[in-house]
Design a protein around this motif. Structure first.
Motif, PDB file in Angstrom:
ATOM      1  N   TRP A 127       9.677  -2.987   8.595  1.00  0.00           N
ATOM      2  CA  TRP A 127       9.440  -1.702   7.928  1.00  0.00           C
ATOM      3  C   TRP A 127      10.747  -0.947   7.694  1.00  0.00           C
ATOM      4  O   TRP A 127      10.891  -0.262   6.680  1.00  0.00           O
ATOM      5  N   MET A 128      11.688  -1.056   8.615  1.00  0.00           N
ATOM      6  CA  MET A 128      12.973  -0.379   8.444  1.00  0.00           C
ATOM      7  C   MET A 128      13.710  -0.935   7.230  1.00  0.00           C
ATOM      8  O   MET A 128      14.269  -0.186   6.422  1.00  0.00           O
ATOM      9  N   ARG A 129      13.694  -2.266   7.077  1.00  0.00           N
ATOM     10  CA  ARG A 129      14.334  -2.874   5.911  1.00  0.00           C
ATOM     11  C   ARG A 129      13.621  -2.477   4.622  1.00  0.00           C
ATOM     12  O   ARG A 129      14.264  -2.249   3.596  1.00  0.00           O
ATOM     13  N   ALA A 130      12.294  -2.395   4.675  1.00  0.00           N
ATOM     14  CA  ALA A 130      11.535  -1.986   3.492  1.00  0.00           C
ATOM     15  C   ALA A 130      11.878  -0.556   3.100  1.00  0.00           C
ATOM     16  O   ALA A 130      12.025  -0.238   1.908  1.00  0.00           O
ATOM     17  N   ARG A 131      12.036   0.296   4.101  1.00  0.00           N
ATOM     18  CA  ARG A 131      12.410   1.689   3.824  1.00  0.00           C
ATOM     19  C   ARG A 131      13.804   1.760   3.226  1.00  0.00           C
ATOM     20  O   ARG A 131      14.038   2.458   2.236  1.00  0.00           O
ATOM     21  N   ASN A 132      14.740   1.013   3.816  1.00  0.00           N
ATOM     22  CA  ASN A 132      16.114   1.024   3.313  1.00  0.00           C
ATOM     23  C   ASN A 132      16.193   0.453   1.897  1.00  0.00           C
ATOM     24  O   ASN A 132      16.945   0.938   1.059  1.00  0.00           O
ATOM     25  N   ALA A 133      15.394  -0.588   1.637  1.00  0.00           N
ATOM     26  CA  ALA A 133      15.388  -1.194   0.304  1.00  0.00           C
ATOM     27  C   ALA A 133      14.854  -0.217  -0.731  1.00  0.00           C
ATOM     28  O   ALA A 133      15.357  -0.154  -1.865  1.00  0.00           O
ATOM     29  N   SER A 134      13.839   0.550  -0.357  1.00  0.00           N
ATOM     30  CA  SER A 134      13.275   1.520  -1.311  1.00  0.00           C
ATOM     31  C   SER A 134      14.272   2.625  -1.610  1.00  0.00           C
ATOM     32  O   SER A 134      14.372   3.088  -2.748  1.00  0.00           O
TER      33      SER A 134
ATOM     34  N   ALA B 239       0.804  -1.209   0.000  1.00  0.00           N
ATOM     35  CA  ALA B 239       0.000   0.000   0.000  1.00  0.00           C
ATOM     36  C   ALA B 239       0.841   1.265   0.000  1.00  0.00           C
ATOM     37  O   ALA B 239       0.400   2.305  -0.485  1.00  0.00           O
ATOM     38  N   LEU B 240       2.048   1.200   0.546  1.00  0.00           N
ATOM     39  CA  LEU B 240       2.884   2.381   0.633  1.00  0.00           C
ATOM     40  C   LEU B 240       4.321   1.983   0.925  1.00  0.00           C
ATOM     41  O   LEU B 240       4.603   0.835   1.288  1.00  0.00           O
ATOM     42  N   VAL B 241       5.235   2.963   0.777  1.00  0.00           N
ATOM     43  CA  VAL B 241       6.636   2.761   1.126  1.00  0.00           C
ATOM     44  C   VAL B 241       6.879   3.441   2.468  1.00  0.00           C
ATOM     45  O   VAL B 241       6.615   4.635   2.608  1.00  0.00           O
ATOM     46  N   PRO B 242       7.354   2.717   3.490  1.00  0.00           N
ATOM     47  CA  PRO B 242       7.588   3.336   4.806  1.00  0.00           C
ATOM     48  C   PRO B 242       8.653   4.429   4.730  1.00  0.00           C
ATOM     49  O   PRO B 242       9.519   4.415   3.857  1.00  0.00           O
ATOM     50  N   ARG B 243       8.599   5.362   5.656  1.00  0.00           N
ATOM     51  CA  ARG B 243       9.599   6.416   5.743  1.00  0.00           C
ATOM     52  C   ARG B 243       9.867   6.748   7.202  1.00  0.00           C
ATOM     53  O   ARG B 243       9.040   6.472   8.083  1.00  0.00           O
ATOM     54  N   TRP B 244      11.027   7.333   7.471  1.00  0.00           N
ATOM     55  CA  TRP B 244      11.332   7.816   8.810  1.00  0.00           C
ATOM     56  C   TRP B 244      10.588   9.122   9.048  1.00  0.00           C
ATOM     57  O   TRP B 244      10.419   9.925   8.128  1.00  0.00           O
ATOM     58  N   ALA B 245      10.172   9.351  10.264  1.00  0.00           N
ATOM     59  CA  ALA B 245       9.547  10.623  10.619  1.00  0.00           C
ATOM     60  C   ALA B 245      10.597  11.729  10.604  1.00  0.00           C
ATOM     61  O   ALA B 245      11.777  11.493  10.873  1.00  0.00           O
ATOM     62  N   THR B 246      10.173  12.923  10.282  1.00  0.00           N
ATOM     63  CA  THR B 246      11.070  14.071  10.363  1.00  0.00           C
ATOM     64  C   THR B 246      11.280  14.432  11.832  1.00  0.00           C
ATOM     65  O   THR B 246      10.547  13.966  12.726  1.00  0.00           O
TER      66      THR B 246
ATOM     67  N   VAL C  66       7.940   4.709  10.097  1.00  0.00           N
ATOM     68  CA  VAL C  66       8.555   3.512  10.680  1.00  0.00           C
ATOM     69  C   VAL C  66       8.458   3.538  12.206  1.00  0.00           C
ATOM     70  O   VAL C  66       8.256   2.501  12.848  1.00  0.00           O
ATOM     71  N   GLU C  67       8.565   4.715  12.801  1.00  0.00           N
ATOM     72  CA  GLU C  67       8.600   4.834  14.265  1.00  0.00           C
ATOM     73  C   GLU C  67       7.299   4.443  14.946  1.00  0.00           C
ATOM     74  O   GLU C  67       7.270   4.291  16.175  1.00  0.00           O
ATOM     75  N   PHE C  68       6.214   4.281  14.184  1.00  0.00           N
ATOM     76  CA  PHE C  68       4.950   3.958  14.851  1.00  0.00           C
ATOM     77  C   PHE C  68       5.040   2.642  15.608  1.00  0.00           C
ATOM     78  O   PHE C  68       4.365   2.443  16.630  1.00  0.00           O
ATOM     79  N   TRP C  69       5.893   1.716  15.130  1.00  0.00           N
ATOM     80  CA  TRP C  69       6.073   0.446  15.838  1.00  0.00           C
ATOM     81  C   TRP C  69       6.656   0.667  17.227  1.00  0.00           C
ATOM     82  O   TRP C  69       6.298  -0.037  18.183  1.00  0.00           O
ATOM     83  N   LEU C  70       7.545   1.629  17.387  1.00  0.00           N
ATOM     84  CA  LEU C  70       8.165   1.897  18.685  1.00  0.00           C
ATOM     85  C   LEU C  70       7.158   2.511  19.658  1.00  0.00           C
ATOM     86  O   LEU C  70       7.250   2.297  20.873  1.00  0.00           O
ATOM     87  N   ILE C  71       6.217   3.273  19.132  1.00  0.00           N
ATOM     88  CA  ILE C  71       5.161   3.810  20.001  1.00  0.00           C
ATOM     89  C   ILE C  71       4.328   2.667  20.562  1.00  0.00           C
ATOM     90  O   ILE C  71       3.936   2.673  21.741  1.00  0.00           O
ATOM     91  N   TRP C  72       4.073   1.648  19.736  1.00  0.00           N
ATOM     92  CA  TRP C  72       3.327   0.487  20.228  1.00  0.00           C
ATOM     93  C   TRP C  72       4.089  -0.217  21.349  1.00  0.00           C
ATOM     94  O   TRP C  72       3.482  -0.719  22.300  1.00  0.00           O
ATOM     95  N   VAL C  73       5.408  -0.271  21.247  1.00  0.00           N
ATOM     96  CA  VAL C  73       6.198  -0.879  22.316  1.00  0.00           C
ATOM     97  C   VAL C  73       5.969  -0.116  23.619  1.00  0.00           C
ATOM     98  O   VAL C  73       5.761  -0.715  24.683  1.00  0.00           O
ATOM     99  N   ALA C  74       5.990   1.220  23.545  1.00  0.00           N
ATOM    100  CA  ALA C  74       5.762   2.050  24.728  1.00  0.00           C
ATOM    101  C   ALA C  74       4.368   1.833  25.298  1.00  0.00           C
ATOM    102  O   ALA C  74       4.162   1.849  26.524  1.00  0.00           O
ATOM    103  N   VAL C  75       3.398   1.614  24.424  1.00  0.00           N
ATOM    104  CA  VAL C  75       2.028   1.332  24.873  1.00  0.00           C
ATOM    105  C   VAL C  75       1.970  -0.006  25.602  1.00  0.00           C
ATOM    106  O   VAL C  75       1.359  -0.131  26.678  1.00  0.00           O
ATOM    107  N   ASP C  76       2.605  -1.024  25.044  1.00  0.00           N
ATOM    108  CA  ASP C  76       2.541  -2.370  25.619  1.00  0.00           C
ATOM    109  C   ASP C  76       3.244  -2.456  26.969  1.00  0.00           C
ATOM    110  O   ASP C  76       2.794  -3.187  27.857  1.00  0.00           O
TER     111      ASP C  76
END
Length: 228
Positions: free
Chosen positions: A205-212, A102-109, A162-172
Motif C-alpha cells: 500500500w505504501m508503494r501504491a500511495r507513492n506511485a499515485s 477500489a481506491l488510492v491509499p493515503r497516509w493518515a493525518t 496505509v497505517e491500518f496494516w500496522l494496527i494489525w501488526v499490533a493486534v497480532d
C-alpha cells in the motif's frame, strides 16, 4: 440441514487435538479477504463477512454446544463488529475505480493518527472490566486489545489509510499468544501468518500511495509544460 449439521460438528484430528472445520474455513475466508484487500478489490468485504460469521460461532462455542472450548468474548464481538464495519467499507469502496482498484491509499493525518492511538489505548482500558464481568478468557486485557485494534484496523482499511496494516501488526503481537493459550490453534497459526502478511501489505500500500503521488506530480508537470 445435513450440511449445516456437518459444518457445526465436523472436526479435523491433528495429533491429540481436534480443530473445528468452522474455525479452519473461517480463517481461509479471512485470508482470501486479506489478499484481496491488499490488492484493493471490493470483493474483499463480502468474502470477509462469510469468514466472520463462521468464526463467530467458534469463539462463543458454548452457545453451540462446544462445552470444552473457551469463550473469547472480544474475539466473538469483533466478528460482529467486522460485519458492521465491512458493510461500511463495502459501501466506501464500491463505485470507485482507479486502474482496476477500489481506491488510492493515503497516509493518515496527524489528527487521525492521534485518534487511532488514543482510541486503541482508552478502548482497551474501558472494555477490559466489561469483558471480565461477562466471563471472557484471561488475560482479558489482551482480548479487549485485539477487539479495539481490529475495529480500528478495519475502519482504517475502509478509509484507505496505509497505517491500518500496522494496527494489525499490533493486534497480532497480542492476539497470537492469547489464542494459543485458549486452545484456538488454527486461528493462532493463521494470525501468526497474518503478522507477516500485514507487513507485506503495508509496503504494498505504501508503494501504491507513492506511485499515485508520483503519477499526479508527473501529470501536473506535463500539463504545465503543455500550457506553456
Amino acid at each position: 440441514m445435513d450440511i449445516l449439521r456437518w459444518l457445526f460438528d465436523a472436526t479435523i484430528q491433528i495429533g491429540s487435538s481436534q480443530l473445528l472445520v468452522r474455525e479452519v474455513l473461517g480463517n481461509i475466508f479471512g485470508l482470501l479477504s486479506a489478499l484481496s484487500g491488499m490488492r484493493r478489490k471490493v470483493w474483499a468485504w463480502p468474502v470477509g463477512i462469510v469468514g466472520n460469521v463462521l468464526l463467530l460461532t467458534v469463539f462463543v462455542g458454548s452457545v453451540f454446544g462446544d462445552a470444552d472450548t473457551a469463550n473469547l468474548l472480544g474475539q466473538a464481538g469483533r466478528q460482529i463488529m467486522f460485519v458492521a464495519v465491512s458493510v461500511y467499507g463495502w459501501r466506501q469502496w464500491s463505485g470507485r475505480n482507479t486502474n482496476g482498484r477500489a481506491l488510492v491509499p493515503r497516509w493518515a493525518t496527524a489528527r487521525e493518527r492521534g485518534f487511532l492511538i488514543t482510541a486503541l489505548i482508552l478502548g482497551t482500558v474501558a472494555l477490559t472490566p466489561l469483558f471480565r464481568t461477562l466471563g471472557s478468557y484471561e488475560p482479558v486485557w489482551a482480548d479487549a486489545w485485539t477487539f479495539m485494534g481490529s475495529l480500528l484496523a478495519t475502519y482504517g482499511m475502509a478509509r484507505g489509510l496505509v497505517e491500518f496494516w500496522l494496527i494489525w501488526v499490533a493486534v497480532d503481537v497480542v492476539g497470537v499468544p492469547l489464542l494459543f493459550s485458549a486452545g484456538y490453534y488454527a486461528t493462532a497459526v493463521m494470525y501468526l501468518f497474518y503478522g507477516l502478511f500485514t507487513l507485506v501489505g503495508f509496503f504494498v500500500w505504501m508503494r501504491a500511495r507513492n506511485a499515485s503521488v508520483s503519477g499526479a506530480v508527473e501529470a501536473f508537470s506535463s500539463g504545465s509544460l503543455v500550457r506553456r
